[in-house]
Write a protein that holds these residues in place. Structure first.
Motif, PDB file in Angstrom:
ATOM      1  N   TRP A  45     -11.266 -52.409  36.568  1.00 16.43           N
ATOM      2  CA  TRP A  45     -10.965 -53.230  35.155  1.00 16.43           C
ATOM      3  C   TRP A  45     -11.909 -54.354  35.110  1.00 16.43           C
ATOM      4  O   TRP A  45     -11.475 -55.517  35.940  1.00 16.43           O
ATOM      5  N   VAL A  46     -12.203 -54.861  33.921  1.00 14.19           N
ATOM      6  CA  VAL A  46     -13.641 -55.586  34.081  1.00 14.19           C
ATOM      7  C   VAL A  46     -13.058 -56.716  32.331  1.00 14.19           C
ATOM      8  O   VAL A  46     -13.207 -56.103  31.598  1.00 14.19           O
ATOM      9  N   THR A  47     -12.718 -57.847  32.208  1.00 17.72           N
ATOM     10  CA  THR A  47     -12.791 -58.082  31.595  1.00 17.72           C
ATOM     11  C   THR A  47     -14.063 -59.576  30.838  1.00 17.72           C
ATOM     12  O   THR A  47     -14.279 -60.519  31.713  1.00 17.72           O
ATOM     13  N   LEU A  48     -14.045 -59.597  29.392  1.00 16.40           N
ATOM     14  CA  LEU A  48     -15.209 -60.294  28.495  1.00 16.40           C
ATOM     15  C   LEU A  48     -14.432 -61.606  28.144  1.00 16.40           C
ATOM     16  O   LEU A  48     -12.976 -61.136  28.123  1.00 16.40           O
ATOM     17  N   ASP A  49     -14.849 -62.555  27.815  1.00 15.17           N
ATOM     18  CA  ASP A  49     -14.742 -63.410  27.160  1.00 15.17           C
ATOM     19  C   ASP A  49     -13.014 -63.143  26.217  1.00 15.17           C
ATOM     20  O   ASP A  49     -13.535 -62.462  25.081  1.00 15.17           O
ATOM     21  N   ARG A  64      -9.830 -59.670  23.130  1.00 14.98           N
ATOM     22  CA  ARG A  64     -10.766 -59.590  24.583  1.00 14.98           C
ATOM     23  C   ARG A  64     -11.564 -58.505  24.774  1.00 14.98           C
ATOM     24  O   ARG A  64     -10.551 -57.277  24.030  1.00 14.98           O
ATOM     25  N   ILE A  65     -12.972 -57.995  25.299  1.00  8.38           N
ATOM     26  CA  ILE A  65     -13.008 -56.742  24.970  1.00  8.38           C
ATOM     27  C   ILE A  65     -13.117 -56.223  27.009  1.00  8.38           C
ATOM     28  O   ILE A  65     -13.451 -57.288  27.980  1.00  8.38           O
ATOM     29  N   VAL A  66     -12.104 -55.461  27.802  1.00  2.29           N
ATOM     30  CA  VAL A  66     -11.308 -54.658  28.668  1.00  2.29           C
ATOM     31  C   VAL A  66     -12.089 -53.826  28.931  1.00  2.29           C
ATOM     32  O   VAL A  66     -12.093 -52.521  28.085  1.00  2.29           O
ATOM     33  N   LEU A  67     -13.380 -53.347  30.278  1.00  2.00           N
ATOM     34  CA  LEU A  67     -14.310 -52.419  30.593  1.00  2.00           C
ATOM     35  C   LEU A  67     -13.661 -52.035  32.097  1.00  2.00           C
ATOM     36  O   LEU A  67     -13.005 -52.068  32.550  1.00  2.00           O
ATOM     37  N   CYS A  68     -13.964 -50.294  31.928  1.00  2.00           N
ATOM     38  CA  CYS A  68     -14.067 -50.261  33.235  1.00  2.00           C
ATOM     39  C   CYS A  68     -14.637 -49.509  34.015  1.00  2.00           C
ATOM     40  O   CYS A  68     -15.701 -49.021  33.695  1.00  2.00           O
ATOM     41  N   LYS A  69     -14.908 -50.569  34.892  1.00  2.00           N
ATOM     42  CA  LYS A  69     -16.469 -50.245  35.270  1.00  2.00           C
ATOM     43  C   LYS A  69     -16.732 -50.134  36.758  1.00  2.00           C
ATOM     44  O   LYS A  69     -15.736 -50.188  37.702  1.00  2.00           O
TER      45      LYS A  69
END
Length: 199
Positions: A45-49, A64-69
């Motif tokens: 998981w990678v979080t944006l601001d 905030r947006i949380v992406l699976c990277k």
């Protein structure tokens, strides 16, 4: 990478050995480091601001947006590829302070109801929140008036001939004006000129 220690040693007894300089060992020197875990790391998981707190006052939320990277952060995978139980929150509570209270908001005064003499004029009075939404929390004691008395200037020019002397079309109460003897008043005399003529 993983590493190990490689020494050049010589046995000098059944349970004794000594360390020599590397040049004393004639065989091929084993490697000290090598690559390991060559398989790709699982997605993470990678979080944006965080966004700003909304609304601008009172209790609200940040998002905030949380992406699976991928582990190298170059690829984005569907959320199902990452572990749901370890997903960081996408929303938290926040507050930017107390909102201003609702207040009375007035419109412009309308036209005077009388074309001549005393009348009334109206305006809108609304209780609105800071966002412009209708509210019922304004103190009634501070409510501005929605109606006031007004006065229109009467035309004092004498009527020159009988053709100009007529009842105003909008006025349907001229017979009552005559009945209750209001023709002596300038406003009613002008509005009901024909009815009041001679009285």
């Amino acid at each position: 990478m993983r590493s190990r220690t490689v020494l050049c040693i010589r046995k000098i007894g059944p349970s004794e050995e000594e360390t020599l300089d590397n040049t004393n060992c004639l065989t091929h020197r084993p490697i000290e480091k090598e690559h390991c875990n060559n398989q790709s790391c699982p997605p993470q998981w990678v979080t944006l601001d965080w966004s700003e707190c909304t609304p601008k006052c009172g209790p609200g939320f940040k998002h905030r947006i949380v992406l699976c990277k991928s582990s190298d952060l170059l690829k984005t995978f569907p959320a199902t590829q990452c572990q749901e139980e370890s997903k960081p929150p996408v929303r938290i509570r926040c507050s930017l302070g107390r909102c201003p209270p609702p207040r009375w908001v007035t419109g412009d005064w309308g036209q005077c109801s009388a074309q001549c003499g005393l009348g009334q004029q109206m305006r809108t009075v609304q209780c609105l929140s800071y966002t412009g939404q209708a509210s019922s929390e304004c103190p009634e004691t501070l409510r501005p008036p929605s109606m006031q008395q007004c006065e229109s200037k009467c035309d004092s020019t004498p009527i020159s001939n009988t053709e100009e002397c007529k009842d105003v079309n909008k006025v349907a109460y001229c017979p009552l004006v005559l009945k209750f003897k209001f023709c002596s008043r300038a406003y009613f005399r002008q509005m009901c000129c024909k009815t009041c003529q001679g009285h």
